[in-house]
Design a protein around this motif. Sequence first.
Motif, short mmCIF file in Angstrom:
data_model
loop_
_atom_site.label_atom_id
_atom_site.label_comp_id
_atom_site.label_asym_id
_atom_site.label_seq_id
_atom_site.Cartn_x
_atom_site.Cartn_y
_atom_site.Cartn_z
N SER A 45 -45.83 -49.27 20.60
CA SER A 45 -45.91 -50.27 19.04
C SER A 45 -46.36 -51.27 18.29
O SER A 45 -46.39 -51.89 17.71
CB SER A 45 -44.50 -51.07 19.61
N ASN A 46 -47.57 -51.41 19.54
CA ASN A 46 -48.83 -52.63 18.96
C ASN A 46 -48.81 -53.42 19.40
O ASN A 46 -48.72 -53.83 18.64
CB ASN A 46 -48.99 -51.76 17.21
N GLU A 47 -47.60 -53.92 20.35
CA GLU A 47 -47.23 -55.13 20.74
C GLU A 47 -47.91 -55.15 21.43
O GLU A 47 -48.73 -54.88 23.05
CB GLU A 47 -45.90 -55.53 20.97
N ILE A 48 -48.39 -56.67 22.30
CA ILE A 48 -49.12 -57.07 23.82
C ILE A 48 -48.14 -57.40 24.67
O ILE A 48 -47.03 -57.94 24.89
CB ILE A 48 -50.04 -58.71 23.00
N THR A 49 -48.48 -56.03 25.34
CA THR A 49 -47.84 -55.50 26.71
C THR A 49 -48.39 -56.28 27.63
O THR A 49 -49.33 -56.41 28.52
CB THR A 49 -46.55 -54.72 26.76
N GLU A 50 -47.56 -56.84 28.95
CA GLU A 50 -47.88 -56.62 30.47
C GLU A 50 -47.75 -55.45 31.23
O GLU A 50 -46.79 -55.03 31.18
CB GLU A 50 -46.78 -57.88 31.10
N PHE A 51 -48.71 -55.22 31.39
CA PHE A 51 -49.02 -53.96 32.26
C PHE A 51 -49.62 -54.09 33.71
O PHE A 51 -50.05 -55.53 33.91
CB PHE A 51 -49.75 -53.00 31.74
N SER A 52 -49.39 -53.56 34.89
CA SER A 52 -49.73 -53.42 35.83
C SER A 52 -49.88 -52.47 37.11
O SER A 52 -49.37 -51.60 36.49
CB SER A 52 -48.70 -54.76 37.32
N TYR A 53 -50.39 -53.18 37.84
CA TYR A 53 -50.66 -51.89 39.23
C TYR A 53 -49.71 -52.29 40.24
O TYR A 53 -49.96 -53.98 40.79
CB TYR A 53 -51.45 -51.36 39.12
N ASP A 54 -49.51 -51.52 40.77
CA ASP A 54 -48.66 -52.50 42.85
C ASP A 54 -49.58 -53.08 43.23
O ASP A 54 -48.99 -54.33 43.94
CB ASP A 54 -47.94 -51.16 43.45
N ILE A 55 -50.61 -52.97 44.02
CA ILE A 55 -51.51 -53.42 45.21
C ILE A 55 -53.25 -53.76 44.90
O ILE A 55 -53.65 -52.75 44.43
CB ILE A 55 -51.70 -52.90 46.45
N ASP A 56 -53.17 -54.87 44.56
CA ASP A 56 -55.02 -55.08 44.69
C ASP A 56 -54.96 -55.48 45.91
O ASP A 56 -54.82 -56.43 46.47
CB ASP A 56 -55.22 -56.43 43.46
#
Length: 333
Positions: A45-56
């Motif tokens: 939707s062209n909205e700034i959104t937080e994404f992630s992956y599980d383990i760094d």
Amino acid sequence: MSKDNKWKDYLLKSGIPLEYEIKEFLDKKMCVSNFEYTYFRKDKSNEITEFSYDIDSSYIKPPHFVDLMIECKYRHESTKWLFLPESYGGPDEIEFTSFMHPNDHFNKDGHFRFSNFPFPLAPLCSKGIELTSQGQNPKTITQAISQLSYAMAERVTNGMYHQIDEVLSKSFNGTIFHNIPIIVTTAELYRIKENSSIDSIKQSGDIEEIATKENCLVIKNKAGVDLENYNLLIFQNFVNEFGKEKLQKKLNSFNKDLDFVLSVIAKHYCPTCFVVVHYSKENNGLENFFSYIDRVIKPDKEIFELIEKNYEESQERLKKLKEKMDEKRKTKS
């Protein structure tokens, strides 16, 4: 399963127990690990959104700093992930160690030496699909790949930052950073046999008639336009922060032009490949993964002998090819 016991199913499907077990395993390997790495980008939707992956997780073996970007996917043991076969080499120039994404572009000294490693971690694949007892799910694998892909550029610039910062470079200039995106799953992994056909699939009675079961696979990736542009944006922010002139002076990469180097990384190496690993108590693909990484960053005598043997064989093939071409020229003349 009784109603009172459904909580077990819900808990397992959340993926949290799998993440916990993987982190415990990484701790035993002396990795420095944290749950959930987050980043921001625009959604559909062209909205700034937080994404992630599980383990760094960081596996530190000086001068190598191996950053493991891990997305965990718990699946019922009957679930199968099926991938199309690919071959190493070819036009895309996928090498056996391409999945390690060495980042040494601003090192004065210390460059990754083993792009000619003599054998692969696992067979190479491309497109994959999840098969369950309910049907096929095309989104699971692509979503995991997407989450890791868009996190990659930020991790790459983090390594570059450590190589060029006035304070950090005293400790890290000479460090070879690696960013390895990994999907760990409890699903069974299969690679379709080469030369399989629609007819052979229709006539098969079992999946292992048309595919080989694997505990680890390397998945070839090609950045789409959106990912490439996103990578370029992250790299441009990096250039803006440190200044193009300063970065140009410190650059020590495959080309002397900073813009060209960053554009190539954005399009072809961010990321090039993923590692997909099957995890179970009986068959933990991460064990083989770490054994392979150890042999790459600290090759033993056998590795050097294999490299030398492969080189000699390639030279012999080139010699024979040249002789054939010379014979054809003589015949024509």
